[in-house]
Design a protein around this motif. Structure first.
Motif, PDB file in Angstrom:
ATOM      1  N   HIS A  17      -6.119   3.110   4.262  1.00  0.00           N
ATOM      2  CA  HIS A  17      -6.509   4.519   4.129  1.00  0.00           C
ATOM      3  C   HIS A  17      -6.262   5.291   5.424  1.00  0.00           C
TER       4      HIS A  17
ATOM      5  N   SER B 171       0.808  -1.225   0.000  1.00  0.00           N
ATOM      6  CA  SER B 171       0.000   0.000   0.000  1.00  0.00           C
ATOM      7  C   SER B 171       0.837   1.270   0.000  1.00  0.00           C
ATOM      8  N   ASP B 172       2.004   1.252   0.632  1.00  0.00           N
ATOM      9  CA  ASP B 172       2.832   2.457   0.685  1.00  0.00           C
ATOM     10  C   ASP B 172       3.371   2.852  -0.682  1.00  0.00           C
ATOM     11  N   ARG B 173       3.321   1.927  -1.633  1.00  0.00           N
ATOM     12  CA  ARG B 173       3.862   2.214  -2.969  1.00  0.00           C
ATOM     13  C   ARG B 173       2.769   2.568  -3.978  1.00  0.00           C
ATOM     14  N   LEU B 174       1.504   2.510  -3.561  1.00  0.00           N
ATOM     15  CA  LEU B 174       0.385   2.712  -4.482  1.00  0.00           C
ATOM     16  C   LEU B 174      -0.201   4.103  -4.323  1.00  0.00           C
ATOM     17  N   ASP B 175      -0.575   4.715  -5.445  1.00  0.00           N
ATOM     18  CA  ASP B 175      -1.274   5.994  -5.313  1.00  0.00           C
ATOM     19  C   ASP B 175      -2.726   5.726  -4.934  1.00  0.00           C
ATOM     20  N   ASP B 176      -3.431   6.773  -4.545  1.00  0.00           N
ATOM     21  CA  ASP B 176      -4.781   6.608  -3.998  1.00  0.00           C
ATOM     22  C   ASP B 176      -5.733   5.942  -4.980  1.00  0.00           C
TER      23      ASP B 176
END
Length: 422
Positions: free
Chosen positions: A92, A54-59
């Motif tokens: 989130h 998740s830390d590497r993915l954009d919203d």
């Protein structure tokens, strides 16, 4: 699906992926990807891969992947859908909502190991009541899971370490590692317990061997930092600097600053330092002061540089913040750091003494917050209050096997700061 069997011969890709993820293994991501590729309609598989990345993915990508995962999980069953919804909330950063959701989830599906992956939400709320409720939940679920569940034994070990119940934490971590030697949570809990015990070289040897078996382990940098702290405890300062420089990138401001400030407090040269301009950019960026412990680490980086003016500016900013923890806790801590770098230890003593137990609200965990006590001890000695400093550290010098670091904190002649950076 659980990790109880620790991916035995003939285990499915799904079982192996869950076991590796629970262990914080460097093999978790490739195994998760194989699971998703083999079962693209498995919502839990997609959600766990998203949680891990998740830390590497954009919203937009994050939301897209979890919408698909939730749709597919609902078709599989209520438990699967609940796990995916928890992942949605956690990724989130809706930590209170995640914690509330987990309470309901565990009521329906006790000791669910997949939901245990999100237990950090309770501490991330920044609320002492939520943290305490999370501790109680871990105790209850670990009892329901029983002693044969290495994931729950590992999580309970972490809880006990943070509660200061060090011997229990050590025993539980050892028990979990005997069941599954690659449990990253248990290895981390053991590192915390052995920090409190001042285990020194024994802990370093364990961490070196544990990391050598999986150089891609999720906690590589953090456990390397723990090894550096044990080197400081033993007084092996060249080894501490070597480990920091080998494992911590210059951009990893927090752990690097925490290592260097400890070295400076006992008059030792720091390891490679962070770029002060980079630290200023981080503070000025959107969200740069969104989390109190992150902001505190940036302040430590400025203290390492003896950037007194920057620290005073940050202290004024924190004092004007509407958030009580920033105004009442972070501001005086940063002011104290500024006074120490300016050569005013007496003022720093008054600021830190006035905090009392409120220092816990700075965030982080016991090993990380301990540096505030280190700073107070150094300031007391520099202000000529050696007896008070010795009393402050007595619980450490009388219980830790290795405490060269604490002895040096109590040595009047040690310089405390680096060359000022303007």
């Amino acid at each position: 699906m659980t990790a109880a069997a620790v991916a035995p011969a003939g285990a499915t890709v799904a079982d192996r992926a869950v076991a590796e993820l629970l262990a914080l293994s460097g093999r978790a991501l490739p195994t998760l990807r194989r699971w998703v590729a083999g079962e693209p309609d498995c919502g839990v598989a997609r959600a766990l891969l998203t949680l891990a990345t998740s830390d590497r993915l954009d919203d937009a990508v994050l939301k897209e992947q979890l919408v698909i995962a939730h749709r597919d999980a609902r078709a599989a069953g209520e438990r699967q859908a609940s796990v995916v919804y928890g992942v949605f909330l956690h990724t989130h950063r809706q930590y209170r909502l995640t914690a509330d959701h987990l309470v309901g989830h565990f009521d329906r599906w006790p000791a669910d190991e997949l939901a245990g992956l999100m237990l950090g939400a309770f501490a991330s709320c920044g609320d002492a009541a939520y943290r305490a409720h999370g501790d109680e939940l871990v105790e209850r679920q670990a009892a329901l899971a029983g002693p044969d569940s290495w994931p729950w034994t590992s999580w309970l070990a972490s809880t006990r370490a943070e509660q200061g119940r060090v011997r229990e934490a050590h025993d539980l971590a050892t028990q979990a590692l005997a069941q599954h030697p690659r449990s990253g949570v248990a290895a981390h809990a053991l590192a915390h317990a052995e920090h409190e015990l001042g285990a020194g070289r024994a802990c370093i040897d364990f961490l070196d061997q544990w990391l050598a078996a999986d150089p891609q382990a999720v906690q590589l940098r953090h456990l390397s930092w723990h090894a550096a702290l044990q080197s400081i405890t033993c007084g092996d300062f060249p080894d501490a600097r070597r480990r920091a420089d080998a494992a911590l990138p210059r951009a990893d401001v927090g752990m690097r600053a925490a290592t260097n400030w400890r070295l400076l407090l006992v008059g030792q040269a720091p390891a490679g330092r962070s770029d002060p301009e980079h630290v200023r950019e981080l503070l000025a960026a959107p969200g740069g002061t969104a989390e109190i412990f992150h902001t505190f680490n940036l302040a430590l980086a400025l203290a390492v540089e003896a950037a007194t003016d920057d620290l005073q500016t940050l202290a004024r900013r924190a004092a004007a913040d509407e958030r009580p923890d920033y105004r009442d806790v972070l501001a005086p801590v940063v002011r104290a750091l500024a006074e120490i770098t300016a050569g005013n230890p007496r003022t720093a003593v008054n600021l830190l003494n006035a905090l009392g137990d409120k220092a816990e609200r700075i965030g982080g965990v016991r090993v990380e917050r301990e540096i505030i006590q280190d700073t107070l001890a150094r300031a007391l000695v520099d202000a000529g209050e050696h007896t008070r400093a010795a009393d402050l550290l007595r619980h450490r010098t009388t219980t830790r096997h290795h405490h060269t670091y604490e002895d040096l904190l109590l040595t009047p002649t040690a310089p405390t700061t680096a060359t000022p950076t303007r």
